[in-house]
Design a protein around this motif. Structure first.
Motif, PDB file in Angstrom:
ATOM      1  N   GLU A 141      18.893  12.838  26.377  1.00 24.27           N
ATOM      2  CA  GLU A 141      20.159  13.571  26.374  1.00 24.27           C
ATOM      3  C   GLU A 141      19.879  14.922  25.729  1.00 24.27           C
ATOM      4  OE1 GLU A 141      23.329  11.503  24.490  1.00 24.27           O
ATOM      5  OE2 GLU A 141      23.025   9.646  25.620  1.00 24.27           O
ATOM      6  N   GLY A 142      20.009  15.991  26.509  1.00 19.01           N
ATOM      7  CA  GLY A 142      19.754  17.311  25.962  1.00 19.01           C
ATOM      8  C   GLY A 142      18.498  17.927  26.549  1.00 19.01           C
ATOM      9  N   GLU A 143      17.611  18.422  25.678  1.00 20.71           N
ATOM     10  CA  GLU A 143      16.426  19.139  26.139  1.00 20.71           C
ATOM     11  C   GLU A 143      15.205  18.721  25.343  1.00 20.71           C
ATOM     12  OE1 GLU A 143      15.042  23.735  27.220  1.00 20.71           O
ATOM     13  OE2 GLU A 143      16.784  23.379  25.922  1.00 20.71           O
ATOM     14  N   GLU A 155       8.192   8.451  33.039  1.00 16.86           N
ATOM     15  CA  GLU A 155       9.510   8.776  33.590  1.00 16.86           C
ATOM     16  C   GLU A 155      10.461   9.229  32.490  1.00 16.86           C
ATOM     17  OE1 GLU A 155       9.673   5.749  37.458  1.00 16.86           O
ATOM     18  OE2 GLU A 155      11.108   5.517  35.805  1.00 16.86           O
ATOM     19  N   VAL A 156      11.181  10.288  32.798  1.00 13.93           N
ATOM     20  CA  VAL A 156      12.249  10.782  31.931  1.00 13.93           C
ATOM     21  C   VAL A 156      13.558  10.640  32.695  1.00 13.93           C
ATOM     22  CG1 VAL A 156      13.178  12.737  30.647  1.00 13.93           C
ATOM     23  CG2 VAL A 156      10.697  12.406  30.804  1.00 13.93           C
ATOM     24  N   GLN A 157      14.422   9.793  32.195  1.00  9.57           N
ATOM     25  CA  GLN A 157      15.709   9.549  32.848  1.00  9.57           C
ATOM     26  C   GLN A 157      16.802  10.296  32.102  1.00  9.57           C
ATOM     27  OE1 GLN A 157      16.326   7.384  35.736  1.00  9.57           O
ATOM     28  NE2 GLN A 157      18.154   8.670  35.622  1.00  9.57           N
ATOM     29  N   THR A 158      17.620  11.045  32.828  1.00  9.39           N
ATOM     30  CA  THR A 158      18.778  11.721  32.242  1.00  9.39           C
ATOM     31  C   THR A 158      20.022  11.315  33.024  1.00  9.39           C
ATOM     32  OG1 THR A 158      18.853  13.720  33.622  1.00  9.39           O
ATOM     33  CG2 THR A 158      17.232  13.686  31.834  1.00  9.39           C
ATOM     34  N   SER A 159      21.162  11.753  32.561  1.00  9.32           N
ATOM     35  CA  SER A 159      22.414  11.428  33.253  1.00  9.32           C
ATOM     36  C   SER A 159      22.545  12.195  34.563  1.00  9.32           C
ATOM     37  CB  SER A 159      23.607  11.748  32.347  1.00  9.32           C
ATOM     38  OG  SER A 159      23.611  13.127  31.998  1.00  9.32           O
ATOM     39  N   LEU A 160      21.737  13.246  34.733  1.00  9.80           N
ATOM     40  CA  LEU A 160      21.831  14.071  35.932  1.00  9.80           C
ATOM     41  C   LEU A 160      20.703  13.836  36.923  1.00  9.80           C
ATOM     42  CD1 LEU A 160      22.898  17.469  34.311  1.00  9.80           C
ATOM     43  CD2 LEU A 160      24.350  15.788  35.444  1.00  9.80           C
ATOM     44  N   GLY A 161      19.560  13.377  36.459  1.00 14.34           N
ATOM     45  CA  GLY A 161      18.431  13.178  37.353  1.00 14.34           C
ATOM     46  C   GLY A 161      17.241  12.599  36.617  1.00 14.34           C
ATOM     47  N   LYS A 162      16.152  12.390  37.360  1.00 11.16           N
ATOM     48  CA  LYS A 162      14.956  11.755  36.817  1.00 11.16           C
ATOM     49  C   LYS A 162      13.726  12.596  37.125  1.00 11.16           C
ATOM     50  CE  LYS A 162      13.215   8.164  38.918  1.00 11.16           C
ATOM     51  NZ  LYS A 162      13.014   6.787  39.441  1.00 11.16           N
ATOM     52  N   ASN A 171       9.157  20.655  30.854  1.00 13.08           N
ATOM     53  CA  ASN A 171      10.373  20.737  30.054  1.00 13.08           C
ATOM     54  C   ASN A 171      11.547  20.234  30.882  1.00 13.08           C
ATOM     55  OD1 ASN A 171      11.475  22.154  27.396  1.00 13.08           O
ATOM     56  ND2 ASN A 171      12.954  22.591  29.009  1.00 13.08           N
ATOM     57  N   VAL A 172      12.427  19.466  30.245  1.00 10.43           N
ATOM     58  CA  VAL A 172      13.610  18.922  30.913  1.00 10.43           C
ATOM     59  C   VAL A 172      14.835  19.271  30.083  1.00 10.43           C
ATOM     60  CG1 VAL A 172      14.772  16.874  31.791  1.00 10.43           C
ATOM     61  CG2 VAL A 172      12.273  17.007  31.852  1.00 10.43           C
ATOM     62  N   ARG A 173      15.859  19.764  30.767  1.00 12.04           N
ATOM     63  CA  ARG A 173      17.124  20.048  30.089  1.00 12.04           C
ATOM     64  C   ARG A 173      18.259  19.504  30.940  1.00 12.04           C
ATOM     65  NH1 ARG A 173      17.409  25.866  28.721  1.00 12.04           N
ATOM     66  NH2 ARG A 173      17.666  26.175  30.968  1.00 12.04           N
ATOM     67  N   ALA A 174      19.089  18.686  30.323  1.00 11.07           N
ATOM     68  CA  ALA A 174      20.267  18.134  31.002  1.00 11.07           C
ATOM     69  C   ALA A 174      21.475  18.396  30.114  1.00 11.07           C
ATOM     70  CB  ALA A 174      20.095  16.638  31.256  1.00 11.07           C
ATOM     71  N   ARG A 175      22.216  19.420  30.430  1.00  9.63           N
ATOM     72  CA  ARG A 175      23.394  19.822  29.663  1.00  9.63           C
ATOM     73  C   ARG A 175      24.601  19.884  30.603  1.00  9.63           C
ATOM     74  NH1 ARG A 175      21.655  19.537  24.289  1.00  9.63           N
ATOM     75  NH2 ARG A 175      20.047  21.094  23.816  1.00  9.63           N
ATOM     76  N   ASN A 177      26.770  19.802  33.420  1.00  5.92           N
ATOM     77  CA  ASN A 177      26.519  19.597  34.856  1.00  5.92           C
ATOM     78  C   ASN A 177      25.339  20.437  35.342  1.00  5.92           C
ATOM     79  OD1 ASN A 177      27.749  22.024  34.528  1.00  5.92           O
ATOM     80  ND2 ASN A 177      29.196  21.814  36.224  1.00  5.92           N
ATOM     81  N   ARG A 178      24.418  20.775  34.418  1.00  7.60           N
ATOM     82  CA  ARG A 178      23.244  21.583  34.775  1.00  7.60           C
ATOM     83  C   ARG A 178      21.972  20.831  34.410  1.00  7.60           C
ATOM     84  NH1 ARG A 178      22.138  28.011  34.351  1.00  7.60           N
ATOM     85  NH2 ARG A 178      19.873  27.953  34.489  1.00  7.60           N
ATOM     86  N   PHE A 179      21.043  20.786  35.380  1.00 11.28           N
ATOM     87  CA  PHE A 179      19.789  20.045  35.229  1.00 11.28           C
ATOM     88  C   PHE A 179      18.628  20.984  35.525  1.00 11.28           C
ATOM     89  CE2 PHE A 179      16.906  16.582  37.126  1.00 11.28           C
ATOM     90  CZ  PHE A 179      16.450  16.182  35.864  1.00 11.28           C
ATOM     91  N   ASP A 180      17.779  21.251  34.514  1.00 11.17           N
ATOM     92  CA  ASP A 180      16.646  22.170  34.661  1.00 11.17           C
ATOM     93  C   ASP A 180      15.335  21.439  34.388  1.00 11.17           C
ATOM     94  OD1 ASP A 180      17.951  25.070  34.735  1.00 11.17           O
ATOM     95  OD2 ASP A 180      19.009  23.929  33.188  1.00 11.17           O
TER      96      ASP A 180
END
Length: 299
Positions: A141-143, A155-162, A171-175, A177-180
């Motif tokens: 959750e977050g970055e 695997e990195v699972q977030t609420s927006l994608g994997k 680097n993964v950021r899920a804030r 409704n934005r997924f980077d």
């Protein structure tokens, strides 16, 4: 009765010729003959009753073993200690581990396979140590920035994608409704809803409100690792959310213009400079009403 009498006399060889003839004519004679043939070679030693009695009297009675009470207590304490260790190991192995980075802080830690993770402010990661090398999976959750050790799929699972990799830096950021996702080494596979994309070194992808944007990156690691907050076409409210996370402050925005997009960098270790850049870009005036509260008003 007569039959038993003849049997006894036959065993002692006392039968007359007539009695022997009569006994041999009986239906059980063959069975008796077999029994006699098998037993006549058996020998039984004479029982020496006196010697047996003497042997029994000479034997000493076994002294019962007495365990002191303090030893019983020690055994119980040791058993309890082993049980506690077993339960502790099970809890640590099966219960998910949680790593967090509160607002204004960062958290760097190692996973069981020595993969390195740097959590950005206001972020959290959950994972299980049990069977980690066979199932390297965590929830973010977050970055976070990852330097993944070689091994099985990570695997990195977030609420927006994997995001799925084998061994790389990304680097993964899920804030909101934005997924980077940014790839700094190797290859990563990104799954977002029904879309799957492969990123290689120097590539990044952004999914925002269902739209996909692909860009190139020239740095070797995320800017926030070096205390620079990078924004790419970001609206002011999301920008201020990130500033609040990095500095652990509260910001109040009093403006009607919230549609202008910002592309650039803000320092993550110099609040005064960050506020000045925001004020100049959006024609705002920053007022520090307390140690941890900033108000932006229109000029």
């Amino acid at each position: 009765m007569k039959k038993n009498h003849l049997l006894a006399k036959w065993l002692n060889d006392d039968l007359t010729e007539d009695e022997l003839a009569e006994f041999k004519a009986s239906p059980d004679f063959e069975k008796y003959q077999k029994i006699k043939n098998y037993t006549q070679h058996l020998q039984v030693d004479d029982l020496d009753e006196d010697a047996m009695l003497a042997n029994i009297l000479q034997q000493k009675k076994a002294t019962p073993k007495v365990v002191p009470l303090y030893k019983n207590w020690m055994f119980r304490a040791a058993a309890i200690f082993v049980l506690v260790l077993t339960i502790t190991f099970a809890v640590k192995s099966f219960v998910p581990e949680t790593e967090t980075a509160s607002f204004g802080k960062r958290n760097t830690f190692l996973l069981p396979d020595n993969s390195e993770v740097v959590l950005n402010s206001g972020s959290e990661i959950n994972y299980k140590k049990w069977n980690w090398n066979n199932k390297r999976r965590l929830e973010l959750e977050g970055e976070a920035y990852f330097r993944v050790s070689k091994g099985r799929r990570f695997e990195v699972q977030t609420s927006l994608g994997k995001v799925s990799v084998l061994g790389t830096q990304f680097n993964v950021r899920a804030r909101k409704n934005r997924f980077d996702v940014m790839c700094y080494e190797g290859r990563v596979k990104v799954n977002y809803r029904n879309t799957q994309i492969i990123l290689t070194h120097g590539q990044s992808v952004t999914f925002h409100n269902g739209k996909q944007f692909s860009t190139s990156i020239n740095s070797s690691k995320p800017e926030w690792i070096d205390n620079q907050i990078l924004f790419n076409k970001e609206n002011i409210r999301n920008l201020l959310d990130e500033v609040q996370r990095q500095y652990n402050i509260t910001i109040v925005l009093n403006t009607r213009d919230t549609t202008s997009l910002f592309t650039g960098k803000l320092p993550a270790n110099d609040l005064e400079t960050a506020l000045q850049i925001i004020s100049t870009t959006y024609h705002l005036e920053a007022k520090k009403v307390s140690e941890n509260k900033i108000i932006f008003d229109e000029k």
